[in-house]
Design a protein around this motif. Structure first.
Motif, mmCIF file in Angstrom:
data_model
loop_
_atom_site.group_PDB
_atom_site.id
_atom_site.type_symbol
_atom_site.label_atom_id
_atom_site.label_comp_id
_atom_site.label_asym_id
_atom_site.label_seq_id
_atom_site.Cartn_x
_atom_site.Cartn_y
_atom_site.Cartn_z
ATOM 1 N N ARG A 255 0.840 -1.211 0.000
ATOM 2 C CA ARG A 255 0.000 0.000 0.000
ATOM 3 C C ARG A 255 0.869 1.253 0.000
ATOM 4 O O ARG A 255 0.579 2.242 -0.699
ATOM 5 C CB ARG A 255 -0.937 -0.017 1.213
ATOM 6 C CG ARG A 255 -2.157 -0.907 1.031
ATOM 7 C CD ARG A 255 -3.241 -0.525 2.047
ATOM 8 N NE ARG A 255 -2.749 -0.694 3.415
ATOM 9 C CZ ARG A 255 -2.900 -1.816 4.122
ATOM 10 N NH1 ARG A 255 -3.514 -2.859 3.563
ATOM 11 N NH2 ARG A 255 -2.450 -1.906 5.364
ATOM 12 N N ASN A 256 1.974 1.217 0.794
ATOM 13 C CA ASN A 256 2.875 2.381 0.818
ATOM 14 C C ASN A 256 3.490 2.620 -0.556
ATOM 15 O O ASN A 256 3.570 3.760 -1.044
ATOM 16 C CB ASN A 256 3.981 2.168 1.853
ATOM 17 C CG ASN A 256 3.458 2.311 3.276
ATOM 18 O OD1 ASN A 256 2.395 2.880 3.492
ATOM 19 N ND2 ASN A 256 4.215 1.815 4.241
ATOM 20 N N ASP A 257 3.972 1.496 -1.195
ATOM 21 C CA ASP A 257 4.576 1.644 -2.530
ATOM 22 C C ASP A 257 3.559 2.164 -3.542
ATOM 23 O O ASP A 257 3.889 2.994 -4.410
ATOM 24 C CB ASP A 257 5.132 0.302 -2.990
ATOM 25 C CG ASP A 257 6.364 -0.119 -2.169
ATOM 26 O OD1 ASP A 257 6.950 0.768 -1.505
ATOM 27 O OD2 ASP A 257 6.721 -1.306 -2.188
ATOM 28 N N LEU A 258 2.330 1.672 -3.429
ATOM 29 C CA LEU A 258 1.305 2.130 -4.370
ATOM 30 C C LEU A 258 0.997 3.614 -4.172
ATOM 31 O O LEU A 258 0.773 4.358 -5.139
ATOM 32 C CB LEU A 258 0.018 1.301 -4.187
ATOM 33 C CG LEU A 258 0.057 -0.116 -4.761
ATOM 34 C CD1 LEU A 258 -1.219 -0.868 -4.400
ATOM 35 C CD2 LEU A 258 0.203 -0.064 -6.306
ATOM 36 N N GLN A 259 0.972 4.024 -2.914
ATOM 37 C CA GLN A 259 0.717 5.443 -2.651
ATOM 38 C C GLN A 259 1.825 6.316 -3.241
ATOM 39 O O GLN A 259 1.567 7.391 -3.804
ATOM 40 C CB GLN A 259 0.593 5.662 -1.136
ATOM 41 C CG GLN A 259 -0.687 5.100 -0.532
ATOM 42 C CD GLN A 259 -0.721 5.220 0.980
ATOM 43 O OE1 GLN A 259 0.263 5.646 1.577
ATOM 44 N NE2 GLN A 259 -1.842 4.847 1.576
ATOM 45 N N VAL A 260 3.085 5.875 -3.090
ATOM 46 C CA VAL A 260 4.205 6.623 -3.671
ATOM 47 C C VAL A 260 4.078 6.660 -5.191
ATOM 48 O O VAL A 260 4.255 7.716 -5.845
ATOM 49 C CB VAL A 260 5.550 6.004 -3.247
ATOM 50 C CG1 VAL A 260 6.712 6.657 -4.002
ATOM 51 C CG2 VAL A 260 5.753 6.154 -1.744
ATOM 52 N N ALA A 261 3.758 5.497 -5.780
ATOM 53 C CA ALA A 261 3.621 5.427 -7.244
ATOM 54 C C ALA A 261 2.488 6.328 -7.730
ATOM 55 O O ALA A 261 2.616 7.023 -8.754
ATOM 56 C CB ALA A 261 3.373 3.973 -7.663
ATOM 57 N N MET A 262 1.378 6.306 -7.023
ATOM 58 C CA MET A 262 0.241 7.167 -7.410
ATOM 59 C C MET A 262 0.627 8.653 -7.326
ATOM 60 O O MET A 262 0.193 9.479 -8.140
ATOM 61 C CB MET A 262 -0.956 6.860 -6.535
ATOM 62 C CG MET A 262 -1.585 5.481 -6.771
ATOM 63 S SD MET A 262 -2.211 5.302 -8.439
ATOM 64 C CE MET A 262 -3.496 6.515 -8.459
ATOM 65 N N GLY A 263 1.435 8.971 -6.308
ATOM 66 C CA GLY A 263 1.883 10.352 -6.182
ATOM 67 C C GLY A 263 2.706 10.779 -7.371
ATOM 68 O O GLY A 263 2.491 11.878 -7.935
ATOM 69 N N TYR A 264 3.642 9.922 -7.779
ATOM 70 C CA TYR A 264 4.478 10.249 -8.966
ATOM 71 C C TYR A 264 3.643 10.336 -10.211
ATOM 72 O O TYR A 264 3.864 11.201 -11.087
ATOM 73 C CB TYR A 264 5.578 9.202 -9.129
ATOM 74 C CG TYR A 264 6.734 9.386 -8.182
ATOM 75 C CD1 TYR A 264 7.458 10.584 -8.172
ATOM 76 C CD2 TYR A 264 7.148 8.375 -7.327
ATOM 77 C CE1 TYR A 264 8.518 10.777 -7.302
ATOM 78 C CE2 TYR A 264 8.199 8.546 -6.464
ATOM 79 C CZ TYR A 264 8.885 9.753 -6.440
ATOM 80 O OH TYR A 264 9.927 9.943 -5.582
ATOM 81 N N LEU A 265 2.650 9.410 -10.344
ATOM 82 C CA LEU A 265 1.790 9.449 -11.505
ATOM 83 C C LEU A 265 0.970 10.741 -11.566
ATOM 84 O O LEU A 265 0.738 11.310 -12.637
ATOM 85 C CB LEU A 265 0.841 8.229 -11.506
ATOM 86 C CG LEU A 265 1.476 6.873 -11.848
ATOM 87 C CD1 LEU A 265 0.482 5.739 -11.635
ATOM 88 C CD2 LEU A 265 1.960 6.884 -13.316
ATOM 89 N N THR A 266 0.534 11.163 -10.395
ATOM 90 C CA THR A 266 -0.231 12.431 -10.364
ATOM 91 C C THR A 266 0.656 13.601 -10.796
ATOM 92 O O THR A 266 0.234 14.470 -11.576
ATOM 93 C CB THR A 266 -0.732 12.679 -8.930
ATOM 94 O OG1 THR A 266 -1.574 11.593 -8.526
ATOM 95 C CG2 THR A 266 -1.532 13.994 -8.863
ATOM 96 N N LEU A 267 1.910 13.650 -10.293
ATOM 97 C CA LEU A 267 2.831 14.704 -10.697
ATOM 98 C C LEU A 267 3.097 14.610 -12.189
ATOM 99 O O LEU A 267 3.175 15.645 -12.890
ATOM 100 C CB LEU A 267 4.159 14.545 -9.920
ATOM 101 C CG LEU A 267 4.075 14.860 -8.419
ATOM 102 C CD1 LEU A 267 5.422 14.556 -7.763
ATOM 103 C CD2 LEU A 267 3.726 16.361 -8.237
ATOM 104 N N PHE A 268 3.265 13.387 -12.722
ATOM 105 C CA PHE A 268 3.555 13.207 -14.142
ATOM 106 C C PHE A 268 2.374 13.720 -14.967
ATOM 107 O O PHE A 268 2.536 14.378 -15.995
ATOM 108 C CB PHE A 268 3.833 11.759 -14.409
ATOM 109 C CG PHE A 268 4.116 11.470 -15.859
ATOM 110 C CD1 PHE A 268 5.336 11.838 -16.429
ATOM 111 C CD2 PHE A 268 3.168 10.872 -16.676
ATOM 112 C CE1 PHE A 268 5.595 11.574 -17.748
ATOM 113 C CE2 PHE A 268 3.411 10.635 -18.008
ATOM 114 C CZ PHE A 268 4.637 10.975 -18.537
ATOM 115 N N ALA A 269 1.157 13.390 -14.507
ATOM 116 C CA ALA A 269 -0.035 13.836 -15.220
ATOM 117 C C ALA A 269 -0.113 15.349 -15.239
ATOM 118 O O ALA A 269 -0.468 15.970 -16.248
ATOM 119 C CB ALA A 269 -1.286 13.233 -14.608
ATOM 120 N N ASP A 270 0.191 15.997 -14.139
ATOM 121 C CA ASP A 270 0.147 17.447 -14.082
ATOM 122 C C ASP A 270 1.208 18.038 -15.026
ATOM 123 O O ASP A 270 0.977 19.068 -15.675
ATOM 124 C CB ASP A 270 0.418 17.923 -12.643
ATOM 125 C CG ASP A 270 -0.727 17.567 -11.716
ATOM 126 O OD1 ASP A 270 -1.818 17.300 -12.223
ATOM 127 O OD2 ASP A 270 -0.510 17.552 -10.474
#
Length: 270
Positions: A255-270
């Protein structure tokens, strides 16, 4: 019709008694007030009728057998009441198991004229108990131990000679867990069978699967050592606990790794 002569009546009576005892696998006889045998079946506790007639127990049986039989007959004669006991005896060099019964035969007066004595061979029943792999013992309605298998002797380090005829609670009362005592006494009181698992603490230190059967003569208790099974169950439970903890850790890390990955994906999307 006139009554048959006394000697004919006696012959008929003896024939009827012999038929009944043969049909019920019972041996028996009659002793007078001096505990001298006046009549017996063909055999009684390994002795023939010809050997017994006119003799006392001491004159026919081994010392151990004579002591048990005489005590039982004397008790019936003295109290005027029927008495019964289950015993281990040896005759002709072979161990056997008997239920002995003595009942006073009333005379015309108040005192008994003698004792009717019977011996029921229980050897087949107890041979079955010896063959089972379970540890087995039996007690009568007064908690007197009447049978003690070799497996019970091995588990308790108490031989047959040490326990037969002794009160179960006098020997083991301080060592028996309260839950086990409650089960035994409930079975004796209600006549209901019991089946359960119980841990026996030191000096025994093992888990047992117990089955308790009640009848008119007392209790029969069968127990099987299930310590190895309990040990395996404990090991499996320990493994399951370890897997649950590992699963929780992995899920937490993922869950922690997924949260980190989602954070990077959100930054990438922005």
């Amino acid at each position: 019709m006139s009554n048959p002569p006394p000697d004919v009546l006696s012959e008929r009576f003896h024939a009827l008694v012999e038929f009944l005892v043969d049909a019920s696998n019972t041996e028996g006889g009659f002793v007078d007030a001096d505990l001298t045998y006046r009549w017996t079946t063909d055999t009684l506790l390994g002795a023939s009728a010809d050997t017994l007639r006119g003799q006392s127990n001491d004159e026919v049986f081994t010392a151990d057998t004579a002591e048990v039989v005489t005590e039982l007959q004397q008790q019936a004669l003295t109290t005027g009441e029927r008495v019964e006991r289950t015993v281990n005896l040896v005759h002709s060099g072979t161990p056997a198991r008997y239920r002995l019964v003595a009942s006073p035969a009333p005379a015309s007066g108040d005192a008994p004229s003698g004792v009717i004595f019977a011996a029921v061979d229980l050897s087949d029943q107890f041979q079955y108990m010896e063959r089972t792999t379970d540890a087995v013992f039996t007690v009568d309605s007064n908690w007197t131990i009447t049978f003690w298998s070799e497996q019970m002797a091995d588990r308790t380090d108490m031989t047959v000679e040490e326990v037969i005829g002794e009160n179960y609670w006098d020997l083991f009362g301080d060592l028996i867990p309260a839950v086990l005592e409650e089960r035994y006494r409930r079975a004796m009181q209600t006549g209901e069978s019991q089946e359960f698992e119980v841990y026996l603490p030191a000096p025994f230190d093992y888990w047992a699967e117990a089955r308790v059967f009640a009848d008119a003569s007392g209790l029969s208790i069968y127990s099987r050592d299930i310590s190895l099974r309990k040990q395996r169950e404990h090991q499996l439970e320990t493994q399951r606990d370890a897997f649950r903890i590992l699963n929780q850790l992995l899920r937490h890390d993922i869950r922690n790794d997924l949260q980190v990955a989602m954070g990077y994906l959100t930054l990438f999307a922005d």
